[in-house]
Design an enzyme around this catalytic site. Structure first.
Site, PDB file in Angstrom:
ATOM      1  N   ASP A 104       0.960  -0.858   0.052  1.00 37.93           N
ATOM      2  CA  ASP A 104       0.242   0.269   0.411  1.00 37.93           C
ATOM      3  C   ASP A 104       0.821   1.013   0.230  1.00 37.93           C
ATOM      4  O   ASP A 104       1.625   1.565   0.320  1.00 37.93           O
ATOM      5  CB  ASP A 104      -0.541   0.409   0.885  1.00 37.93           C
ATOM      6  CG  ASP A 104      -2.253  -0.134   1.241  1.00 37.93           C
ATOM      7  OD1 ASP A 104      -1.979  -1.847   0.095  1.00 37.93           O
ATOM      8  OD2 ASP A 104      -3.160  -0.471   2.108  1.00 37.93           O
ATOM      9  N   ASP A 105       0.447   2.269  -0.144  1.00 40.83           N
ATOM     10  CA  ASP A 105       0.391   3.918  -0.495  1.00 40.83           C
ATOM     11  C   ASP A 105       1.654   4.257  -0.792  1.00 40.83           C
ATOM     12  O   ASP A 105       2.145   5.377  -1.177  1.00 40.83           O
ATOM     13  CB  ASP A 105       1.122   3.953   1.077  1.00 40.83           C
ATOM     14  CG  ASP A 105       0.007   3.578   2.282  1.00 40.83           C
ATOM     15  OD1 ASP A 105      -1.118   3.484   1.764  1.00 40.83           O
ATOM     16  OD2 ASP A 105       0.384   4.207   3.242  1.00 40.83           O
TER      17      ASP A 105
ATOM     18  N   HIS B 140      -6.345   2.667  -4.966  1.00 39.36           N
ATOM     19  CA  HIS B 140      -5.742   2.845  -2.873  1.00 39.36           C
ATOM     20  C   HIS B 140      -6.253   4.598  -2.774  1.00 39.36           C
ATOM     21  O   HIS B 140      -6.134   4.910  -1.760  1.00 39.36           O
ATOM     22  CB  HIS B 140      -4.451   2.807  -2.479  1.00 39.36           C
ATOM     23  CG  HIS B 140      -4.428   2.989  -1.087  1.00 39.36           C
ATOM     24  ND1 HIS B 140      -5.389   2.086  -0.402  1.00 39.36           N
ATOM     25  CD2 HIS B 140      -3.749   2.907   0.028  1.00 39.36           C
ATOM     26  CE1 HIS B 140      -5.154   2.301   1.190  1.00 39.36           C
ATOM     27  NE2 HIS B 140      -4.083   2.530   1.525  1.00 39.36           N
TER      28      HIS B 140
ATOM     29  N   HIS C 125      -5.299   9.317   0.433  1.00 38.12           N
ATOM     30  CA  HIS C 125      -4.719   8.129   1.615  1.00 38.12           C
ATOM     31  C   HIS C 125      -5.933   9.562   2.353  1.00 38.12           C
ATOM     32  O   HIS C 125      -5.758   9.788   3.985  1.00 38.12           O
ATOM     33  CB  HIS C 125      -4.003   8.442   2.048  1.00 38.12           C
ATOM     34  CG  HIS C 125      -3.689   7.307   2.880  1.00 38.12           C
ATOM     35  ND1 HIS C 125      -4.341   6.797   4.259  1.00 38.12           N
ATOM     36  CD2 HIS C 125      -3.307   5.919   2.349  1.00 38.12           C
ATOM     37  CE1 HIS C 125      -3.830   5.252   4.739  1.00 38.12           C
ATOM     38  NE2 HIS C 125      -3.239   4.853   3.252  1.00 38.12           N
TER      39      HIS C 125
ATOM     40  N   TYR D 227      -7.032   3.221   5.380  1.00 38.05           N
ATOM     41  CA  TYR D 227      -7.267   3.085   6.843  1.00 38.05           C
ATOM     42  C   TYR D 227      -8.150   1.365   6.871  1.00 38.05           C
ATOM     43  O   TYR D 227      -8.332   0.991   8.224  1.00 38.05           O
ATOM     44  CB  TYR D 227      -7.966   4.081   8.098  1.00 38.05           C
ATOM     45  CG  TYR D 227      -6.907   4.559   7.694  1.00 38.05           C
ATOM     46  CD1 TYR D 227      -5.113   5.010   7.740  1.00 38.05           C
ATOM     47  CD2 TYR D 227      -7.517   6.281   7.094  1.00 38.05           C
ATOM     48  CE1 TYR D 227      -4.829   6.301   7.375  1.00 38.05           C
ATOM     49  CE2 TYR D 227      -6.339   7.423   6.181  1.00 38.05           C
ATOM     50  CZ  TYR D 227      -5.555   7.883   7.267  1.00 38.05           C
ATOM     51  OH  TYR D 227      -4.717   9.149   7.254  1.00 38.05           O
TER      52      TYR D 227
ATOM     53  N   HIS E  18       2.956  -2.248   3.444  1.00 31.62           N
ATOM     54  CA  HIS E  18       3.648  -0.791   2.635  1.00 31.62           C
ATOM     55  C   HIS E  18       4.778  -0.480   2.324  1.00 31.62           C
ATOM     56  O   HIS E  18       5.899  -0.849   3.012  1.00 31.62           O
ATOM     57  CB  HIS E  18       3.478   0.014   4.024  1.00 31.62           C
ATOM     58  CG  HIS E  18       2.120  -0.286   4.525  1.00 31.62           C
ATOM     59  ND1 HIS E  18       1.747  -0.795   4.988  1.00 31.62           N
ATOM     60  CD2 HIS E  18       0.705   0.638   4.771  1.00 31.62           C
ATOM     61  CE1 HIS E  18       0.540  -0.659   5.799  1.00 31.62           C
ATOM     62  NE2 HIS E  18      -0.220   0.303   5.955  1.00 31.62           N
TER      63      HIS E  18
END
Length: 238
Positions: free
Chosen positions: A46-47, A96, A100, A137, A187
Protein backbone atom coordinates in the site's frame (compact mmCIF):
# COMPACT_ATOMS: atom_id res chain seq x y z
CA UNK A 1 0.93 12.29 -19.78
CA UNK A 2 3.46 13.72 -22.22
CA UNK A 3 3.59 12.10 -25.65
CA UNK A 4 7.24 11.20 -25.14
CA UNK A 5 6.43 9.17 -22.01
CA UNK A 6 3.63 7.29 -23.77
CA UNK A 7 5.89 6.47 -26.70
CA UNK A 8 8.65 5.32 -24.36
CA UNK A 9 6.30 3.07 -22.46
CA UNK A 10 4.95 1.44 -25.62
CA UNK A 11 8.44 0.99 -27.03
CA UNK A 12 9.62 -0.53 -23.76
CA UNK A 13 6.77 -3.01 -23.75
CA UNK A 14 7.39 -4.05 -27.35
CA UNK A 15 11.10 -4.43 -26.80
CA UNK A 16 10.62 -6.50 -23.68
CA UNK A 17 12.11 -4.09 -21.19
CA UNK A 18 10.84 -1.39 -18.88
CA UNK A 19 12.17 2.14 -18.65
CA UNK A 20 14.08 1.31 -15.50
CA UNK A 21 15.14 -2.15 -16.66
CA UNK A 22 13.48 -4.02 -13.81
CA UNK A 23 11.41 -6.46 -15.85
CA UNK A 24 10.87 -7.86 -19.30
CA UNK A 25 7.72 -8.66 -21.23
CA UNK A 26 8.80 -12.30 -21.27
CA UNK A 27 8.64 -12.38 -17.47
CA UNK A 28 5.53 -10.21 -17.15
CA UNK A 29 2.78 -12.81 -17.41
CA UNK A 30 2.18 -14.44 -14.03
CA UNK A 31 2.54 -18.21 -14.08
CA UNK A 32 -0.71 -20.13 -14.21
CA UNK A 33 -1.61 -21.17 -10.67
CA UNK A 34 -4.79 -22.88 -9.54
CA UNK A 35 -5.27 -21.73 -5.95
CA UNK A 36 -7.97 -24.35 -5.47
CA UNK A 37 -5.25 -27.00 -5.71
CA UNK A 38 -2.15 -25.38 -4.20
CA UNK A 39 -1.45 -23.08 -1.25
CA UNK A 40 -1.62 -19.47 -2.39
CA UNK A 41 -0.99 -16.15 -0.71
CA UNK A 42 -1.30 -12.59 -2.01
CA UNK A 43 1.30 -10.03 -1.01
CA UNK A 44 -0.15 -6.52 -1.23
CA UNK A 45 1.74 -3.25 -0.91
CA UNK A 46 0.00 0.00 0.00
CA UNK A 47 0.61 3.74 -0.30
CA UNK A 48 3.27 3.95 -3.02
CA UNK A 49 4.81 4.39 -5.38
CA UNK A 50 7.91 5.85 -3.75
CA UNK A 51 11.54 5.70 -4.81
CA UNK A 52 12.14 2.48 -2.84
CA UNK A 53 9.33 0.75 -4.73
CA UNK A 54 11.84 0.31 -7.54
CA UNK A 55 14.06 -1.71 -5.20
CA UNK A 56 11.07 -3.80 -4.20
CA UNK A 57 10.29 -4.52 -7.84
CA UNK A 58 13.82 -5.84 -8.33
CA UNK A 59 13.46 -8.09 -5.27
CA UNK A 60 10.16 -9.49 -6.53
CA UNK A 61 11.38 -9.90 -10.09
CA UNK A 62 14.55 -11.73 -9.03
CA UNK A 63 12.38 -14.24 -7.16
CA UNK A 64 9.68 -14.46 -9.84
CA UNK A 65 7.02 -13.29 -7.38
CA UNK A 66 3.93 -11.38 -8.48
CA UNK A 67 2.04 -9.14 -6.08
CA UNK A 68 -0.60 -6.41 -5.96
CA UNK A 69 0.12 -2.74 -5.41
CA UNK A 70 -2.58 -0.47 -3.97
CA UNK A 71 -1.34 2.89 -5.14
CA UNK A 72 -2.15 6.44 -4.07
CA UNK A 73 -3.07 8.62 -7.02
CA UNK A 74 -0.98 11.65 -6.16
CA UNK A 75 2.07 9.40 -5.83
CA UNK A 76 1.32 7.79 -9.18
CA UNK A 77 1.21 11.26 -10.70
CA UNK A 78 4.68 11.98 -9.29
CA UNK A 79 6.25 8.62 -10.24
CA UNK A 80 4.30 7.13 -13.16
CA UNK A 81 7.29 5.19 -14.50
CA UNK A 82 7.44 3.04 -11.36
CA UNK A 83 3.78 2.06 -11.68
CA UNK A 84 4.36 1.34 -15.36
CA UNK A 85 7.31 -0.89 -14.44
CA UNK A 86 5.17 -2.76 -11.93
CA UNK A 87 2.39 -3.38 -14.43
CA UNK A 88 4.80 -4.48 -17.15
CA UNK A 89 6.38 -6.92 -14.70
CA UNK A 90 3.00 -8.61 -14.18
CA UNK A 91 1.98 -7.09 -10.88
CA UNK A 92 -1.64 -6.08 -10.33
CA UNK A 93 -2.35 -2.40 -9.72
CA UNK A 94 -5.19 -1.43 -7.40
CA UNK A 95 -6.73 1.90 -6.43
CA UNK A 96 -5.99 3.25 -2.93
CA UNK A 97 -7.58 6.72 -3.29
CA UNK A 98 -6.01 9.98 -4.40
CA UNK A 99 -4.47 11.25 -1.17
CA UNK A 100 -5.17 8.57 1.45
CA UNK A 101 -8.06 10.40 3.06
CA UNK A 102 -10.52 8.79 5.46
CA UNK A 103 -13.26 8.34 2.88
CA UNK A 104 -15.95 7.73 5.48
CA UNK A 105 -15.79 11.46 6.23
CA UNK A 106 -16.43 12.48 2.60
CA UNK A 107 -19.54 12.80 0.46
CA UNK A 108 -20.28 10.25 -2.25
CA UNK A 109 -19.21 12.78 -4.89
CA UNK A 110 -15.86 13.35 -3.20
CA UNK A 111 -15.28 9.61 -2.77
CA UNK A 112 -15.93 9.10 -6.48
CA UNK A 113 -13.51 11.92 -7.26
CA UNK A 114 -10.81 10.26 -5.13
CA UNK A 115 -11.17 7.06 -7.12
CA UNK A 116 -11.62 8.57 -10.57
CA UNK A 117 -8.55 10.79 -10.28
CA UNK A 118 -6.49 7.79 -9.25
CA UNK A 119 -7.99 5.68 -12.05
CA UNK A 120 -6.93 8.35 -14.53
CA UNK A 121 -3.38 8.54 -13.19
CA UNK A 122 -2.97 4.75 -13.29
CA UNK A 123 -4.43 4.50 -16.79
CA UNK A 124 -2.06 7.19 -18.03
CA UNK A 125 0.85 5.25 -16.56
CA UNK A 126 -0.17 1.70 -17.50
CA UNK A 127 -2.95 1.88 -20.08
CA UNK A 128 -5.47 0.22 -17.75
CA UNK A 129 -7.73 1.34 -14.92
CA UNK A 130 -7.57 -0.56 -11.60
CA UNK A 131 -10.37 -3.06 -11.14
CA UNK A 132 -10.16 -3.34 -7.34
CA UNK A 133 -10.02 -0.81 -4.52
CA UNK A 134 -8.62 -0.72 -1.00
CA UNK A 135 -9.99 1.91 1.36
CA UNK A 136 -7.35 3.91 3.25
CA UNK A 137 -7.08 2.72 6.86
CA UNK A 138 -9.57 0.00 5.94
CA UNK A 139 -12.28 2.58 6.68
CA UNK A 140 -15.48 2.07 4.73
CA UNK A 141 -19.21 2.57 5.03
CA UNK A 142 -22.21 2.19 2.72
CA UNK A 143 -21.33 5.42 0.90
CA UNK A 144 -17.75 4.31 0.24
CA UNK A 145 -18.76 0.82 -0.87
CA UNK A 146 -21.38 2.15 -3.27
CA UNK A 147 -19.22 4.94 -4.67
CA UNK A 148 -16.27 2.61 -5.24
CA UNK A 149 -18.15 0.77 -7.98
CA UNK A 150 -15.84 -2.23 -7.73
CA UNK A 151 -14.68 -4.86 -5.20
CA UNK A 152 -13.01 -3.65 -2.01
CA UNK A 153 -10.01 -5.82 -1.17
CA UNK A 154 -8.71 -5.58 2.38
CA UNK A 155 -6.51 -8.06 4.25
CA UNK A 156 -6.40 -11.01 6.62
CA UNK A 157 -2.79 -10.66 7.79
CA UNK A 158 -1.84 -7.26 9.23
CA UNK A 159 1.92 -7.07 9.63
CA UNK A 160 1.78 -3.74 11.49
CA UNK A 161 4.87 -2.84 9.50
CA UNK A 162 3.98 0.85 9.81
CA UNK A 163 4.24 0.58 13.59
CA UNK A 164 7.10 -1.87 14.05
CA UNK A 165 9.90 -0.93 11.66
CA UNK A 166 11.71 -4.21 12.24
CA UNK A 167 12.27 -6.60 9.30
CA UNK A 168 12.76 -9.64 11.55
CA UNK A 169 9.48 -8.95 13.37
CA UNK A 170 7.64 -8.51 10.07
CA UNK A 171 8.98 -11.80 8.73
CA UNK A 172 8.06 -13.62 11.94
CA UNK A 173 4.54 -12.19 11.97
CA UNK A 174 3.90 -13.24 8.38
CA UNK A 175 5.38 -16.71 8.80
CA UNK A 176 3.49 -17.45 12.02
CA UNK A 177 0.07 -16.20 10.91
CA UNK A 178 -0.26 -16.86 7.18
CA UNK A 179 -2.72 -19.50 6.00
CA UNK A 180 -3.71 -20.54 2.46
CA UNK A 181 -5.87 -17.87 0.83
CA UNK A 182 -4.56 -15.01 2.94
CA UNK A 183 -4.07 -11.44 1.78
CA UNK A 184 -1.06 -9.86 3.48
CA UNK A 185 -0.91 -6.12 4.16
CA UNK A 186 2.47 -4.45 3.65
CA UNK A 187 3.61 -0.90 2.85
CA UNK A 188 6.32 -0.25 0.28
CA UNK A 189 6.74 3.28 1.66
CA UNK A 190 8.79 1.83 4.54
CA UNK A 191 12.38 0.82 3.88
CA UNK A 192 12.21 -1.81 6.64
CA UNK A 193 9.28 -3.47 4.90
CA UNK A 194 11.18 -3.75 1.63
CA UNK A 195 14.11 -5.13 3.63
CA UNK A 196 11.79 -7.83 5.01
CA UNK A 197 10.40 -9.03 1.67
CA UNK A 198 13.22 -11.47 0.77
CA UNK A 199 12.80 -13.17 4.16
CA UNK A 200 9.02 -13.29 3.79
CA UNK A 201 9.31 -14.95 0.40
CA UNK A 202 11.92 -17.45 1.61
CA UNK A 203 9.87 -18.42 4.68
CA UNK A 204 6.59 -18.88 2.83
CA UNK A 205 8.15 -20.71 -0.10
CA UNK A 206 9.65 -23.15 2.40
CA UNK A 207 6.09 -23.84 3.56
CA UNK A 208 4.94 -24.52 0.01
CA UNK A 209 3.16 -21.26 -0.72
CA UNK A 210 2.69 -19.83 -4.20
CA UNK A 211 2.63 -16.05 -4.56
CA UNK A 212 -0.22 -14.67 -6.64
CA UNK A 213 -2.00 -11.44 -7.43
CA UNK A 214 -5.38 -10.71 -5.86
CA UNK A 215 -7.18 -11.64 -9.09
CA UNK A 216 -5.30 -14.94 -9.26
CA UNK A 217 -6.14 -15.72 -5.64
CA UNK A 218 -9.85 -15.78 -6.42
CA UNK A 219 -9.79 -17.09 -9.99
CA UNK A 220 -11.84 -18.29 -11.74
CA UNK A 221 -14.40 -16.47 -9.56
CA UNK A 222 -14.91 -12.73 -9.89
CA UNK A 223 -15.16 -10.57 -6.79
CA UNK A 224 -18.50 -8.77 -6.35
CA UNK A 225 -18.64 -5.01 -6.73
CA UNK A 226 -19.26 -3.04 -3.56
CA UNK A 227 -18.39 -5.93 -1.27
CA UNK A 228 -15.39 -6.15 1.07
CA UNK A 229 -13.09 -9.18 0.79
CA UNK A 230 -10.44 -10.11 3.35
CA UNK A 231 -9.20 -13.54 2.22
CA UNK A 232 -10.12 -16.60 0.20
CA UNK A 233 -10.22 -19.42 2.73
CA UNK A 234 -12.17 -21.57 0.28
CA UNK A 235 -9.35 -21.54 -2.26
CA UNK A 236 -7.20 -24.46 -1.12
CA UNK A 237 -8.78 -27.83 -0.44
CA UNK A 238 -5.99 -30.24 0.60
Amino acid sequence: MHRRLVTSAVTAALCGTTLAGTATSASAAPQAVDCRKVKCVALTFDDGPVADTQRLLRVLNDRKVRSTFYVVGQNVQKKPSIVRDAALAGHQIGNHSWDHADLTKLSAAKVKSQLSRTDTAVKQATGKKPTTFRAPYGAHNATVRSAAGRPLVHWSVDTLDWKYRDPARIIKTVNQTTKPGDIILLHDIHRTTVDAVPGIIKALKARGFHFVTVDQLFAPAKLPSGKVTYHNRAAYRP
